[in-house]
Every structure is written in structure tokens, then in C-alpha cells.
Scaffold this active site. Structure first.
Site, PDB file in Angstrom:
ATOM      1  CG  ASP A   1      -1.981   1.043   1.202  1.00 55.74           C
ATOM      2  OD1 ASP A   1      -2.434   1.398   0.095  1.00 55.74           O
ATOM      3  OD2 ASP A   1      -2.379   1.513   2.288  1.00 55.74           O
ATOM      4  CG  HIS A   2      -0.312   4.872   0.296  1.00 56.39           C
ATOM      5  ND1 HIS A   2      -0.776   5.829  -0.569  1.00 56.39           N
ATOM      6  CD2 HIS A   2      -1.352   4.569   1.108  1.00 56.39           C
ATOM      7  CE1 HIS A   2      -2.051   6.098  -0.286  1.00 56.39           C
ATOM      8  NE2 HIS A   2      -2.423   5.334   0.719  1.00 56.39           N
TER       9      HIS A   2
ATOM     10  CG  ASP B   1       0.162   7.769  -3.474  1.00 57.07           C
ATOM     11  OD1 ASP B   1      -0.191   8.527  -4.407  1.00 57.07           O
ATOM     12  OD2 ASP B   1      -0.058   8.021  -2.277  1.00 57.07           O
TER      13      ASP B   1
ATOM     14  N   GLY C   1      -8.959   5.569   2.828  1.00 55.74           N
ATOM     15  CA  GLY C   1      -9.631   6.289   3.905  1.00 55.74           C
ATOM     16  C   GLY C   1     -11.046   5.817   4.115  1.00 55.74           C
TER      17      GLY C   1
ATOM     18  CG  ASN D   1      -7.309   0.785   0.858  1.00 57.35           C
ATOM     19  OD1 ASN D   1      -7.746  -0.177   0.232  1.00 57.35           O
ATOM     20  ND2 ASN D   1      -6.189   1.403   0.528  1.00 57.35           N
ATOM     21  CB  ILE D   2     -10.969  -0.775   6.664  1.00 57.25           C
ATOM     22  CG1 ILE D   2     -12.153  -0.804   5.688  1.00 57.25           C
ATOM     23  CG2 ILE D   2     -11.415  -0.437   8.083  1.00 57.25           C
ATOM     24  CD1 ILE D   2     -12.965   0.465   5.632  1.00 57.25           C
TER      25      ILE D   2
END
Length: 280
Positions: free
Chosen positions: A82-83, A104, A203, A225-226
Site C-alpha cells: 500500500d502506498h 502512489d 480512507g 481500504n480500512i
């Protein structure tokens, strides 16, 4: 073995009108609970290693942890970066066994974001794994402001990068602790009218649960995404465990008591994704 790529779980979600949860991990305790909840509910799950997780645990170790959980799970499990902010970081994740990369480049100008993301998509696809990109910067609560996604730019981005999933900025904010906001459904509809790529909401903790479910069932949003919501649940469980016995010091015994509350909280999140329920 149920190790899956992002496309393996998002394409069925797109066709079946539900979303898959991208769950932000920080350590063994939460990622193990996430998979247990996925198995309990029969849902696929995406285990995500974001920047703070990677700062704490090296990517090669995270890759082995994710793959171990996937190999012993009864539901599809995606090992997702992620990112990722650089080509080298994405390549390291690929070499560590991740099955999905998220690059990202959302802070960069459009042309640069397209060029850099396309390069990582090419690397991912050559290795048989998936890639998510981001167009339109998603801001942070009490931090950087968002820059909403332009639908025409989103269509160009999807077409020229060939991403397997596209994160968009439509009122969502990272690290939001309440659910008082809501997403811009007009902008979402405008984006999906121009491209059929699976859409991603970063978010997701700040999105009202009813809206999450409705969008999962009625739009091309296939991944929420949590992170914050489940980190808060973990913190609550940890405080309860620590405060139950001030003399206890064995962290293994303390952390064991976070497992059941985290599984319950994750099951609640997964129930809001509309899994297996079509619009019809």
C-alpha cells in the site's frame, strides 16, 4: 494455497457487485485476526503493508508473513503493498512475494503520474501480479488537503497505465476517526461513466457504513481500504487487556487477548462490503 492477486479478487467483485476490504496491517496480531475474520465470513481479504508497517517490519519479512497466512487460509488472500512511493520499493515488494503493488504518484503532475505508474504496471504484469494506481490526491485528517479526481483525467490514467484498480479522491480522507462525512456520488458516477476499471476508496474508515454497502452494491467501487477503524479497535482491546491486571508484563499473554475483539471488529467491517449480494 489461496494466495491471490488483486485482479483475482476485484474482477469477481466488479461482476458480482460487492467490495473487498483492503485491511491495513501493522503486525502479526492484526493480520492473523483479519484472515480469521475473512474465513469466518467467507470473504476474500487484502492484507496491506503501508508505509508505517514497512517502517516497523522489513518488506521481506512481511512478504513471508502474508504468504504464510494465505497458504493456510480457506479464502483468497492478497499480499498488497500500500502506498509504494518509488519504483525500487515496488520492485522490492515484488521480489519479497507480494502479489499486488500500489504505486502512489498522486502528488505528481498527471503526465508524470501516468509515466511512473505505467512503468510499475508493466513490471507487475510481467511477473503475473497486479498493480493499483491513484489519480487525485487523497488527503489526511488534520493534514494535507485532498485534490478531487477529475473524471477525464481518471479515464486517461486508467487507459494509459493499464492499472488493475484505480484509487480515486471523491471526499474520502485518510486517518478519519468518525463517519460524519460521505463520498461525492456524482463524481463517482462521472468517473465510472468513462472507465470500467475497478475503483478503490482509500480512507474508508471515514465513510458511513450504509454508504459503503450501497456503493459496493451499486457502483464500480470494488475495494475499501480500512485502517483507522480497526487500529482503534486494537487499541481498545489492548487497553482492556493491560488494565485488567497491572502486574502482568508478558506481552504474549496480553496480545492474545486482542485476537477475539479484533476478529469481531473485522467481521463487522466485512459485513458492510456487500459480499456475495447482487443488486438484483
Amino acid at each position: 494455497m489461496t494466495l491471490a492477486t488483486l485482479s483475482d479478487v476485484l474482477q469477481p467483485a466488479l461482476a458480482g457487485r460487492y467490495a473487498v476490504a483492503g485491511l491495513v496491517t501493522l503486525g502479526w496480531e492484526d493480520m492473523r485476526a483479519f484472515v480469521a475474520a475473512a474465513e469466518a465470513t467467507g470473504c476474500p481479504v487484502i492484507l496491506q503493508a503501508g508505509p508505517s508497517c514497512r517502517a516497523h517490519t522489513p518488506l521481506p519479512v512481511l512478504g513471508k508473513m502474508f504468504r504464510h497466512l494465505a497458504e493456510n487460509a480457506s479464502v483468497p488472500v492478497v499480499a498488497h503493498l500500500d502506498h509504494g512511493y518509488t519504483f525500487d520499493e515496488c520492485r522490492e515488494a515484488l521480489e519479497a512475494g507480494f502479489t499486488s503493488l500500489m504505486y502512489d504518484g498522486s502528488r505528481a503532475p498527471l503526465a508524470q503520474n501516468i509515466e511512473e505508474t505505467a512503468r510499475i504496471v508493466e513490471m507487475a504484469h510481467a511477473a503475473g501480479i497486479s498493480c493499483e494506481g491513484e489519480i487525485g490526491f487523497v488527503g489526511y485528517a488534520d493534514g494535507e488537503s485532498s485534490a478531487g479526481t477529475n473524471p477525464d483525467e481518471a479515464a486517461q490514467f486508467a487507459r494509459e497505465t493499464r492499472v488493475d484498480a484505480m484509487a480515486i479522491s471523491v471526499g474520502n480522507v485518510h486517518l478519519q476517526q468518525d463517519k460524519q462525512g460521505g463520498l461525492d456520488e456524482n463524481r463517482i458516477n462521472a468517473i465510472q461513466s468513462l472507465t470500467d476499471v475497478p475503483l478503490v476508496i482509500h480512507g474508508g474508515s471515514g465513510v458511513p457504513v450504509a454508504q459503503r454497502t450501497a456503493l459496493a452494491r451499486g457502483t464500480n467501487i470494488c475495494k475499501f481500504n480500512i485502517g483507522t477503524e480497526l487500529r482503534m479497535a486494537f487499541g481498545d482491546a489492548m487497553r482492556t487487556a493491560v488494565n485488567a491486571d497491572a502486574a502482568r508484563f508478558d506481552r504474549v499473554s496480553i496480545l492474545k487477548e486482542t485476537h477475539d475483539p479484533m476478529v469481531a471488529a473485522t467481521c463487522s467491517v466485512l459485513a458492510g462490503m456487500g459480499h456475495g449480494v447482487s443488486e438484483a
